[in-house]
Design a protein around this motif. Structure first.
Motif, short mmCIF file in Angstrom:
data_model
loop_
_atom_site.label_atom_id
_atom_site.label_comp_id
_atom_site.label_asym_id
_atom_site.label_seq_id
_atom_site.Cartn_x
_atom_site.Cartn_y
_atom_site.Cartn_z
N ALA A 49 0.84 -1.20 0.00
CA ALA A 49 0.00 0.00 0.00
C ALA A 49 0.87 1.24 0.00
O ALA A 49 2.03 1.19 0.43
N ALA A 50 0.30 2.35 -0.48
CA ALA A 50 1.03 3.62 -0.51
C ALA A 50 0.09 4.75 -0.15
O ALA A 50 -1.12 4.67 -0.37
N ILE A 51 0.66 5.82 0.38
CA ILE A 51 -0.10 7.01 0.72
C ILE A 51 0.73 8.23 0.39
O ILE A 51 1.95 8.26 0.63
N SER A 52 0.09 9.23 -0.19
CA SER A 52 0.81 10.44 -0.57
C SER A 52 1.18 11.26 0.66
O SER A 52 0.71 10.98 1.77
N SER A 53 2.01 12.26 0.46
CA SER A 53 2.51 13.05 1.59
C SER A 53 1.37 13.74 2.36
O SER A 53 1.43 13.85 3.58
N SER A 54 0.34 14.14 1.65
CA SER A 54 -0.80 14.81 2.29
C SER A 54 -1.80 13.83 2.86
O SER A 54 -2.63 14.19 3.70
N GLY A 55 -1.74 12.61 2.37
CA GLY A 55 -2.72 11.60 2.78
C GLY A 55 -3.93 11.54 1.87
O GLY A 55 -4.79 10.68 2.06
N TRP A 56 -4.01 12.40 0.88
CA TRP A 56 -5.19 12.44 0.02
C TRP A 56 -5.26 11.25 -0.93
O TRP A 56 -6.35 10.85 -1.33
N ASN A 57 -4.11 10.72 -1.33
CA ASN A 57 -4.08 9.63 -2.30
C ASN A 57 -3.55 8.36 -1.67
O ASN A 57 -2.58 8.40 -0.91
N THR A 58 -4.21 7.26 -2.00
CA THR A 58 -3.77 5.95 -1.54
C THR A 58 -3.88 4.94 -2.69
O THR A 58 -4.69 5.11 -3.61
N ASP A 59 -3.07 3.92 -2.61
CA ASP A 59 -3.10 2.82 -3.58
C ASP A 59 -2.82 1.52 -2.85
O ASP A 59 -2.10 1.52 -1.84
N TYR A 60 -3.37 0.44 -3.39
CA TYR A 60 -3.24 -0.87 -2.75
C TYR A 60 -2.94 -1.95 -3.78
O TYR A 60 -3.39 -1.88 -4.92
N ALA A 61 -2.23 -2.96 -3.32
CA ALA A 61 -2.10 -4.17 -4.12
C ALA A 61 -3.46 -4.85 -4.18
O ALA A 61 -4.24 -4.79 -3.23
N ASP A 62 -3.72 -5.51 -5.29
CA ASP A 62 -5.01 -6.18 -5.45
C ASP A 62 -5.27 -7.19 -4.35
O ASP A 62 -6.41 -7.39 -3.92
N SER A 63 -4.21 -7.82 -3.87
CA SER A 63 -4.35 -8.88 -2.87
C SER A 63 -4.84 -8.38 -1.52
O SER A 63 -5.31 -9.18 -0.70
N VAL A 64 -4.76 -7.07 -1.28
CA VAL A 64 -5.16 -6.54 0.04
C VAL A 64 -6.30 -5.54 -0.05
O VAL A 64 -6.79 -5.07 0.99
N LYS A 65 -6.72 -5.20 -1.25
CA LYS A 65 -7.81 -4.23 -1.41
C LYS A 65 -9.06 -4.70 -0.68
O LYS A 65 -9.46 -5.85 -0.76
N GLY A 66 -9.66 -3.76 0.06
CA GLY A 66 -10.86 -4.08 0.81
C GLY A 66 -10.59 -4.68 2.18
O GLY A 66 -11.50 -4.79 3.00
N ARG A 67 -9.35 -5.05 2.44
CA ARG A 67 -9.00 -5.63 3.75
C ARG A 67 -8.02 -4.75 4.53
O ARG A 67 -8.09 -4.68 5.75
N PHE A 68 -7.12 -4.10 3.82
CA PHE A 68 -6.08 -3.27 4.46
C PHE A 68 -6.37 -1.80 4.20
O PHE A 68 -6.87 -1.43 3.13
N THR A 69 -6.02 -0.96 5.16
CA THR A 69 -6.16 0.49 5.01
C THR A 69 -4.89 1.17 5.48
O THR A 69 -4.45 0.95 6.62
N ILE A 70 -4.32 2.01 4.62
CA ILE A 70 -3.15 2.79 4.99
C ILE A 70 -3.61 4.19 5.37
O ILE A 70 -4.53 4.75 4.76
N SER A 71 -2.98 4.75 6.39
CA SER A 71 -3.30 6.11 6.82
C SER A 71 -2.04 6.74 7.43
O SER A 71 -1.06 6.03 7.67
N ARG A 72 -2.10 8.03 7.66
CA ARG A 72 -0.94 8.70 8.27
C ARG A 72 -1.41 9.84 9.15
O ARG A 72 -2.48 10.42 8.95
N ASP A 73 -0.58 10.15 10.13
CA ASP A 73 -0.80 11.29 11.01
C ASP A 73 0.48 12.11 10.97
O ASP A 73 1.47 11.74 11.63
N ASN A 74 0.49 13.16 10.20
CA ASN A 74 1.72 13.94 10.04
C ASN A 74 2.11 14.67 11.32
O ASN A 74 3.29 14.99 11.53
N ALA A 75 1.15 14.93 12.18
CA ALA A 75 1.48 15.57 13.46
C ALA A 75 2.26 14.63 14.36
O ALA A 75 3.03 15.08 15.22
#
Length: 126
Positions: A49-75
């Motif tokens: 999985a990937a997440i952009s610097s702002s957190g607005w964009n995310t991408d996932y491998a097909d094998s984990v879509k719908g099961r995994f969630t990437i997120s970030r807290d820049n603070a």
């Protein structure tokens, strides 16, 4: 440049959940796109999985879509990977990676990424 430390791995039964964390040092964390990768025994490291610097964009491998969630807290200089409905084939060492270019992380080409954590082991029992 940031330094990365993963945590949160462990042993879980199939169908269970885990949340991984990747803590970054340095004041420039918010400039970096972040990704999670994994490497199972005897296999090559692969993109999860990937997440952009702002957190607005995310991408996932097909094998984990719908099961995994990437997120970030820049603070908190931290990126997370929430993993639900885990399967035995999710067993691997999970690594976080950082790059200033989101496209590089999403491309998932391991040799193009220079900033890695040490990894955290996730074991899913059947």
């Amino acid at each position: 440049q940031v330094q990365l430390v993963e945590s949160g791995g462990g042993l879980v039964q199939a169908g269970g959940s885990l949340r991984l964390s990747c803590a970054a040092s340095g004041r420039t964390f918010s400039n970096y796109a972040m990704g999670w990768f994994r490497q199972a025994p005897g296999k090559e490291r692969e993109f999860v999985a990937a997440i952009s610097s702002s957190g607005w964009n995310t991408d996932y491998a097909d094998s984990v879509k719908g099961r995994f969630t990437i997120s970030r807290d820049n603070a908190k200089n931290t990126v997370y990977l929430q993993m639900n409905t885990l399967k035995p084939e999710d067993t691997a060492v999970y690594y976080c990676a950082a790059d200033l270019d989101y496209r590089t992380v999403v491309a998932g080409i391991v040799r193009y990424l220079d900033i890695w954590g040490q990894g955290t082991l996730v074991t899913v029992s059947s």
